[in-house]
Design an enzyme around this catalytic site. Structure first.
Site, PDB file in Angstrom:
ATOM      1  N   ASP A 100     -43.381  76.448  21.058  1.00 50.46           N
ATOM      2  CA  ASP A 100     -44.229  76.719  22.221  1.00 50.46           C
ATOM      3  C   ASP A 100     -45.647  77.071  21.802  1.00 50.46           C
ATOM      4  O   ASP A 100     -46.623  76.723  22.470  1.00 50.46           O
ATOM      5  CB  ASP A 100     -43.640  77.864  23.058  1.00 50.46           C
ATOM      6  CG  ASP A 100     -42.372  77.404  23.753  1.00 50.46           C
ATOM      7  OD1 ASP A 100     -42.170  76.178  23.825  1.00 50.46           O
ATOM      8  OD2 ASP A 100     -41.591  78.266  24.191  1.00 50.46           O
ATOM      9  N   LYS A 111     -37.058  36.293   1.941  1.00 50.64           N
ATOM     10  CA  LYS A 111     -36.626  36.117   3.332  1.00 50.64           C
ATOM     11  C   LYS A 111     -35.416  37.023   3.563  1.00 50.64           C
ATOM     12  O   LYS A 111     -34.309  36.714   3.133  1.00 50.64           O
ATOM     13  CB  LYS A 111     -36.280  34.650   3.609  1.00 50.64           C
ATOM     14  CG  LYS A 111     -36.036  34.418   5.065  1.00 50.64           C
ATOM     15  CD  LYS A 111     -35.945  32.965   5.401  1.00 50.64           C
ATOM     16  CE  LYS A 111     -35.813  32.771   6.890  1.00 50.64           C
ATOM     17  NZ  LYS A 111     -34.743  33.535   7.507  1.00 50.64           N
TER      18      LYS A 111
HETATM   19  S1  IVH Z   1     -42.511  35.429   8.950  1.00 53.37           S
HETATM   20  C1  IVH Z   1     -44.568  33.662  12.595  1.00 53.37           C
HETATM   21  N1  IVH Z   1     -41.530  36.501   6.781  1.00 53.37           N
HETATM   22  O1  IVH Z   1     -36.800  34.930   9.390  1.00 53.37           O
HETATM   23  C2  IVH Z   1     -43.776  33.942  11.361  1.00 53.37           C
HETATM   24  N2  IVH Z   1     -40.024  36.055   8.576  1.00 53.37           N
HETATM   25  O2  IVH Z   1     -35.911  32.322  10.223  1.00 53.37           O
HETATM   26  C3  IVH Z   1     -42.626  34.790  11.593  1.00 53.37           C
HETATM   27  N3  IVH Z   1     -37.725  36.729   8.168  1.00 53.37           N
HETATM   28  O3  IVH Z   1     -37.530  35.430  12.781  1.00 53.37           O
HETATM   29  C4  IVH Z   1     -41.753  35.110  10.489  1.00 53.37           C
HETATM   30  N4  IVH Z   1     -38.037  37.541   6.165  1.00 53.37           N
HETATM   31  O4  IVH Z   1     -37.008  37.511  11.401  1.00 53.37           O
HETATM   32  C5  IVH Z   1     -41.261  36.045   8.022  1.00 53.37           C
HETATM   33  N5  IVH Z   1     -40.813  37.471   4.828  1.00 53.37           N
HETATM   34  C6  IVH Z   1     -40.539  37.034   6.046  1.00 53.37           C
HETATM   35  C7  IVH Z   1     -39.235  37.079   6.592  1.00 53.37           C
HETATM   36  C8  IVH Z   1     -39.025  36.564   7.876  1.00 53.37           C
HETATM   37  C9  IVH Z   1     -37.151  37.328   7.121  1.00 53.37           C
HETATM   38  C10 IVH Z   1     -37.004  36.314   9.399  1.00 53.37           C
HETATM   39  C11 IVH Z   1     -37.757  36.604  10.676  1.00 53.37           C
HETATM   40  C12 IVH Z   1     -37.795  35.290  11.410  1.00 53.37           C
HETATM   41  C13 IVH Z   1     -36.715  34.503  10.722  1.00 53.37           C
HETATM   42  C14 IVH Z   1     -36.946  33.014  10.826  1.00 53.37           C
END
Ligand code: IVH
Length: 690
Positions: A58, A137
């Site tokens: 508070d 990724k």
């Molecule tokens: S960039 C406009 N970078 O992969 C660009 N995505 O298969 C958008 N993902 O929906 C994505 N690691 O959820 C990007 N280093 C990374 C990523 C990544 C995983 C996923 C993301 C996207 C999906 C597409």
């Protein structure tokens, strides 16, 4: 006298400087206090673990209130004095949220040859010197975090790319996601994009705990998704199993970045977790090595990755390449090959889609890949059957593309497997309506009967009731099939007009269920313009293009009165889509269906047009050049106000807008006695209806 004056001014200046200093000093104090309080709120309301005594808490609020009263202009709606406690509680779980910028996906390649053919070489033709940002990724769930003035106010799933679901309540429980940004000079709005995932160790731990009690999670991605969507009666500890890495931003105010690396570093500065494995390379050789290294060593990482992402580093160059509706052209996911399994091909079914395209579906003995049971895979088109020289009884290799979509990659030629094979008969007649099938130049089979073909009608009706279109509950696949088979529903209007009498003709449909269907139909009184467009099932029109189209045209009337030239001029809409739209709106049957749908449902438009404005529903033609506005923007503005733009003058035209160097439209307008106004008049009218 002069000396006295100088002294006076110096004192005045010092006074001003002191006031400025004090202002900055207290501004910082206020910001820090707000953050401190938010942190306590989080611990109290989310973690149920307060580490401050009530009177101390508070005291902090009192201190903040006092400072805010001293400097009222430093108050804002995110101030803890207004939000205390209730802040996150008031946010409805799973409520829909519009992303400020659509969340796109990525294009994929699975081998080096395609990486060069589909990404590196075509880009190199346009831009010569390039740096690439190579990232991992992550195999998880995409998330969009919105920070307003440095405070996390919403977190949404990707959804359909335009609208996601608010899962802030659960996101707040993930330790690696900061509730407030670190550092200073935050943008007013910042959308942080990234991936939520579960580590391999936590995945194993969770499944061990669930063993014997609940169904086991089949893979890490499903687990992350399952946890994120959990609601009520969940042990908060489960959220500690999730992790987060950001890979970019969506919408941002104020700050301009020159490259992807700079974006990631800024995010890191703000306290957002980013991956330590990101590298910048200019040589193809190094990109390939980055890929090979992680392909070989991905087992050593604590989390699953399903490939690498290669992004053009320079933002200006990214903008030159642009986007498709589905993905940026400046990035590519180079995926790892997934696990393969050997099985036996049992049969091929030729499935008819809602646009009439026939897709062969291969059914085989069930295999389990990465914890998921699979017994069928799409073959895309008959080219695939020819390419694989596929026969019933073949031993085939199944791979889950990008660990998701199953695919037949190979037929195993082995003496052992040579017996008992049957050729696959490519149909010449539609398996549903028996009409003669057509073939495109690239061997795609299709049925031309449209909605007279029952299978096409079924597929279209499923699309029509789906979540991204009319979103009607309880009208599932099985029921739609029965309604069509019994000729009880012949089009979408019939579906909206379903009543007790018709539904009671379907076997085994209880009264309770019938009432639920009727209630859900009754509740469906409105639909947003973009969803209405999507519900029409126009070939090539996905949710994202429908969204852009709805923004461009603003009203259905504008959309139905468009022409091919205008369609081709729309940003983010390609030629193929434009042509498909144009074909659709040129058919009388389609317009009739739309008219009948409008008797049942009201469309909600993105912006409400005031009917009182001068241009509303006027049929307008434009001629000549304009000094202060491009023709494109003029048309856009008029459409926002509800005007209908016609390219030619006719008796029906209400108004001609006249620029310099007009065409023969002016003569014609004079002949037909049509009202003419000039640019000045248009602007004064715009001003009036601003
Ligand atoms: S960039 C406009 N970078 O992969 C660009 N995505 O298969 C958008 N993902 O929906 C994505 N690691 O959820 C990007 N280093 C990374 C990523 C990544 C995983 C996923 C993301 C996207 C999906 C597409």
């Amino acid at each position: 006298m002069e000396k006295k004056n100088l002294k006076f001014y110096i004192i005045k200046l010092l006074d001003i400087l002191y006031k400025i200093y004090k202002l900055f000093y207290f501004k910082n104090k206020i910001i820090n206090l707000r953050r401190e309080i938010l942190n306590y709120n989080y611990k109290y309301h989310v973690l149920n673990n307060s580490n401050i005594l009530d009177y101390q808490y508070d005291k902090l609020i009192f201190k903040l209130k006092k400072l805010e009263n001293l400097y009222p202009y430093l108050k804002n709606k995110y101030s803890s004095t207004k939000l205390v406690g209730a802040r996150y509680k008031s946010l409805t779980f799973l409520k829909k949220i519009y992303h400020k910028i659509p969340m796109l996906s990525l294009n994929n390649v699975f081998n080096e040859q395609d990486l060069f053919k589909k990404f590196l070489f075509p880009i190199n033709k346009i831009i010569k010197k390039l740096n690439f940002c190579c990232e991992l990724k992550f195999d998880g769930i995409a998330i969009n975090l919105l920070y307003k003035n440095g405070i996390l106010i919403s977190a949404a799933t990707r959804g359909d790319g335009i609208i996601g679901e608010n899962i802030i309540k659960n996101i707040l429980k993930i330790k690696s996601i900061p509730h407030t940004l670190k550092g200073k000079n935050f943008p007013k709005n910042l959308e942080v994009r990234g991936e939520i995932f579960i580590t391999k160790k936590n995945f194993k731990k969770l499944n061990q705990q669930r063993f014997d009690k609940y169904k086991l999670f089949s893979n890490t991605r499903n687990t992350a998704y399952g946890i994120l969507k959990m609601n009520k009666n969940v042990d908060k500890k489960i959220f500690n199993l999730l992790n987060f890495y950001s890979y970019g931003i969506g919408f941002i105010d104020q700050i301009k970045f020159s490259n992807q690396q700079e974006i990631l570093l800024k995010l890191e500065y703000f306290g957002i977790p980013i991956s330590k494995y990101t590298r910048i390379y200019s040589s193809y050789y190094k990109i390939i090595n980055f890929y090979k290294y992680f392909k070989k060593n991905r087992n050593l990482l604590p989390y699953n990755i399903d490939g690498i992402v290669i992004k053009i580093n320079d933002v200006k160059k990214q903008n030159i390449l642009g986007y498709t509706n589905h993905a940026p052209k400046w990035a590519m996911a180079y995926k790892f090959p997934s696990q393969e399994k050997l099985t036996l091909l049992k049969k091929i079914i030729f499935q008819i889609g809602r646009t009439g395209v026939i897709t062969p579906i291969a059914y085989f003995n069930t295999v389990n890949i990465n914890g998921v049971n699979i017994n069928f895979a799409t073959l895309y088109n008959i080219n695939e059957i020819i390419r694989l020289n596929l026969k019933i009884g073949d031993h085939i290799i199944i791979q889950r593309c990008g660990d998701v979509i199953p695919k037949i990659t190979n037929v195993v030629i082995n003496k052992k497997f040579l017996k008992r094979k049957t050729n696959i008969l490519i149909p010449t007649l539609c398996p549903s309506c028996n009409s003669i099938l057509k073939k495109t130049t690239n061997n795609i089979l299709y049925c031309k009967s449209g909605l007279f073909c029952k299978d096409q009608l079924k597929a279209y009706l499923k699309h029509f009731v789906s979540r991204d279109a009319f979103n009607i509950y309880y009208l599932g696949e099985k029921l739609i099939n029965k309604l069509v088979d019994k000729n009880l529903v012949k089009n979408t209007v019939d579906l909206l007009n379903l009543n007790n009498h018709i539904l009671s003709k379907i076997d085994n449909l209880g009264n309770k269920f019938i009432n639920k269907i009727l209630q859900s139909l009754k509740n469906k009184k409105t639909i947003t313009f973009n969803k209405f467009l999507f519900s029409l099932g126009i070939p090539e029109m996905g949710t994202i293009s429908c969204y852009y189209i709805s923004l461009f045209f603003k009203t259905l009337e504008n959309f139905l009165n468009t022409n091919l030239i205008e369609l081709c001029s729309i940003k983010n809409i390609g030629k193929k889509t434009s042509l498909s739209i144009f074909n659709f709106i040129s058919k009388k049957d389609n317009i009739n269906i739309i008219k009948n749908l409008l008797k049942k449902i009201k469309i909600i438009y993105p912006i409400k047009i005031s009917k009182k404005n001068y241009f509303y529903q006027k049929k307008i033609t434009i001629t000549g050049k304009f000094m202060f506005i491009t023709r494109y923007n003029l048309v856009k503005k008029l459409k926002i106000l509800g005007a209908v733009i016609h390219t030619q003058i006719s008796k029906k035209t209400d108004l001609l807008i006249l620029g310099t160097n007009p065409s023969s439209k002016l003569l014609k307008a004079n002949k037909l006695n049509i009202k003419i106004i000039n640019e000045n008049k248009v602007f004064s009218l715009f001003q009036k209806y601003k």
